[in-house]
Design an enzyme around this catalytic site. Structure first.
Site, mmCIF file in Angstrom:
data_model
loop_
_atom_site.group_PDB
_atom_site.id
_atom_site.type_symbol
_atom_site.label_atom_id
_atom_site.label_comp_id
_atom_site.label_asym_id
_atom_site.label_seq_id
_atom_site.Cartn_x
_atom_site.Cartn_y
_atom_site.Cartn_z
ATOM 1 N N CYS A 76 0.849 6.402 12.186
ATOM 2 C CA CYS A 76 0.449 5.524 13.283
ATOM 3 C C CYS A 76 0.378 6.296 14.591
ATOM 4 O O CYS A 76 -0.276 5.877 15.521
ATOM 5 C CB CYS A 76 1.443 4.382 13.439
ATOM 6 N N HIS B 183 0.810 -1.237 0.000
ATOM 7 C CA HIS B 183 0.000 0.000 0.000
ATOM 8 C C HIS B 183 0.834 1.273 0.000
ATOM 9 O O HIS B 183 0.303 2.364 -0.158
ATOM 10 C CB HIS B 183 -1.024 -0.009 1.139
HETATM 11 N N1 PLP Z 1 7.847 0.292 8.321
HETATM 12 C C1 PLP Z 1 7.792 1.569 7.944
HETATM 13 C C2 PLP Z 1 9.061 2.322 7.743
HETATM 14 C C3 PLP Z 1 6.563 2.195 7.738
HETATM 15 O O1 PLP Z 1 6.519 3.471 7.363
HETATM 16 C C4 PLP Z 1 5.378 1.439 7.945
HETATM 17 C C5 PLP Z 1 4.054 2.080 7.790
HETATM 18 O O2 PLP Z 1 3.916 3.276 7.850
HETATM 19 C C6 PLP Z 1 5.494 0.103 8.330
HETATM 20 C C7 PLP Z 1 6.738 -0.452 8.514
HETATM 21 C C8 PLP Z 1 4.283 -0.750 8.531
HETATM 22 O O3 PLP Z 1 3.754 -1.126 7.285
HETATM 23 P P1 PLP Z 1 2.221 -1.580 7.162
HETATM 24 O O4 PLP Z 1 1.397 -0.336 7.226
HETATM 25 O O5 PLP Z 1 2.148 -2.251 5.817
HETATM 26 O O6 PLP Z 1 1.963 -2.516 8.291
#
Ligand code: PLP
Length: 389
Positions: A330, A205
């Site tokens: 997040c 995504h």
């Molecule tokens: N790692 C990084 C650097 C991210 O920016 C994100 C999401 O923002 C993730 C991991 C997590 O990915 P996902 O949203 O597919 O769980």
């Protein structure tokens, strides 16, 4: 409806037309990829194509691709103490991570907390290689094997880590190396063999695929992290559960498109970002550009209006038609200052004001024009309120 300007590709990118088409075609097909009948074989074929495309995006072997549901799951799968190479067990005693990793790494790993060591970063957010050397030497002298997890590029600042050098140093001490390339994949050219990591997380995504598919990509398909989910033999026994074929098909289509245009899009998007940053700097000297003169993703801008809470700016921009974010998606909604900026030594006052603008494949010059128009309308009021407070 007024046109909106979407500047939050680091949270999620719009689904590319090719990915949407692949997703809809796979939704219309029936068949579990593990079934032997024609329908099952067709689904497996769709996944094989996607696997090859995702592998090609980072120059990897398709057999090393383990499809997961999210980047978070890919990180958690990689960050286990227990590995096997073929039949030989490999036990990692310590997890080394940089202080600016995503929460999926910092909180999603499967190590006891007293076996995790956080490496400091410099003022621009790059891991301190001398601290890495010291930790590697200390652990190897004590007979402890290290698993290093260092991201390719940061989600809040776009800053690119010296990963190839860190991986070289870690391997010299017998360590395993994981990299979270969730923000970098599809935005800059990436080669897993050249970076030298043993495994890499990517997420659909963020590059124009649909949510619900991601991958942990192993440089050596014989290296096996202890599964996170037990059950069936899907993904060669490395990740149980029927695969999300439509999302995986879309992931493959998005990866193919991203690989085709990563160079051209990188140059174009960098131009958009530079135009926006230059104009904002010139018209609003009060704005602080938090990372500028460092190797960073072409799409990400991290700015602060010191003294004005990031949430206030994000809400004002949203009401005026621009989607931006306060630090990591997040953690938006929370008032906590970013751990990334904190680790870089940015003052709490500035960190609490930091907003992120992130461009992507669907961005164009009109987005810069509209964003500038909105900043011109919104910022003077925020500055007046700051002065009056
Ligand atoms: N790692 C990084 C650097 C991210 O920016 C994100 C999401 O923002 C993730 C991991 C997590 O990915 P996902 O949203 O597919 O769980």
């Amino acid at each position: 409806m007024n046109a909106r300007t979407y500047l939050d590709h680091n949270a999620t990118s719009p689904v590319r037309p090719e990915a949407r088409e692949a997703l809809l075609a796979a939704l219309d097909a029936t068949g579990n990829g593990s079934s032997v009948h024609a329908e099952g074989r067709a689904s497996r074929g769709v996944m094989d194509v996607a696997r090859a495309r995702v592998a090609a995006l980072v120059g990897a072997n398709p057999a090393g691709v383990i499809f997961t549901s999210s980047g978070t799951e890919a990180d958690a799968l990689a960050l286990t103490p227990d590995y096997r190479r073929g039949e030989t067990p490999i036990r990692c005693d310590v997890l080394l991570v940089s202080a600016v990793e995503h929460a999926a790494v910092l909180r999603g790993h499967r190590f006891p907390t007293d076996r995790v060591e956080v490496l400091p970063v410099d003022a621009r957010g790059r891991v301190k290689l001398d601290a890495l050397d010291a930790a590697l030497e200390r652990h190897s002298a004590a007979g402890r094997r290290v698993l290093l997890s260092l991201m390719v590029a940061n989600n809040e600042t776009g800053v690119i880590q010296p990963l190839a050098e860190a991986a070289r140093r870690a391997h010299a001490h017998g360590a395993l190396v994981h990299t979270d390339a969730v923000q970098a994949a599809g935005r800059i050219p990436l080669s897993l063999p050249l970076l030298g990591a043993d495994m890499m997380s990517v997420s659909a995504h963020k590059l124009g695929g649909a949510p619900g598919a991601a991958a942990l990509i192993l440089a050596d398909p014989d290296l096996r992290p202890a599964p996170l989910i037990g059950g069936g033999e899907q993904e060669r026994g490395r990740r149980a559960g029927s695969e999300n074929v439509p999302a995986i098909a879309a992931f493959g289509a998005a990866a193919l498109r991203a690989a085709d245009c990563v160079e051209a899009d990188g140059t174009r998007i960098n131009g958009l970002r530079e135009r926006l940053e230059d104009a904002l700097r010139c018209e609003f000297p009060e704005l602080v550009l938090l990372v500028g003169d460092v190797d960073r993703l072409p799409n990400t801008s991290c700015l602060a209006l010191p003294g004005v809470p990031a949430e206030t700016v994000v809400i004002a921009l949203d009401l005026a038609g621009v989607a931006a974010s306060a630090g990591a998606a997040c953690s938006s909604g929370k008032v906590a200052a970013s751990h990334v900026l904190g680790a870089m030594g940015v003052s709490e006052r500035i960190a609490r004001s930091a907003i992120r603008l992130s461009f992507g494949w669907s961005s164009g010059e009109e987005d810069v024009d509209r964003a500038l128009g909105v900043f011109r309308r919104v910022l003077p009021g925020l500055l007046r309120r700051r002065a009056a407070a």
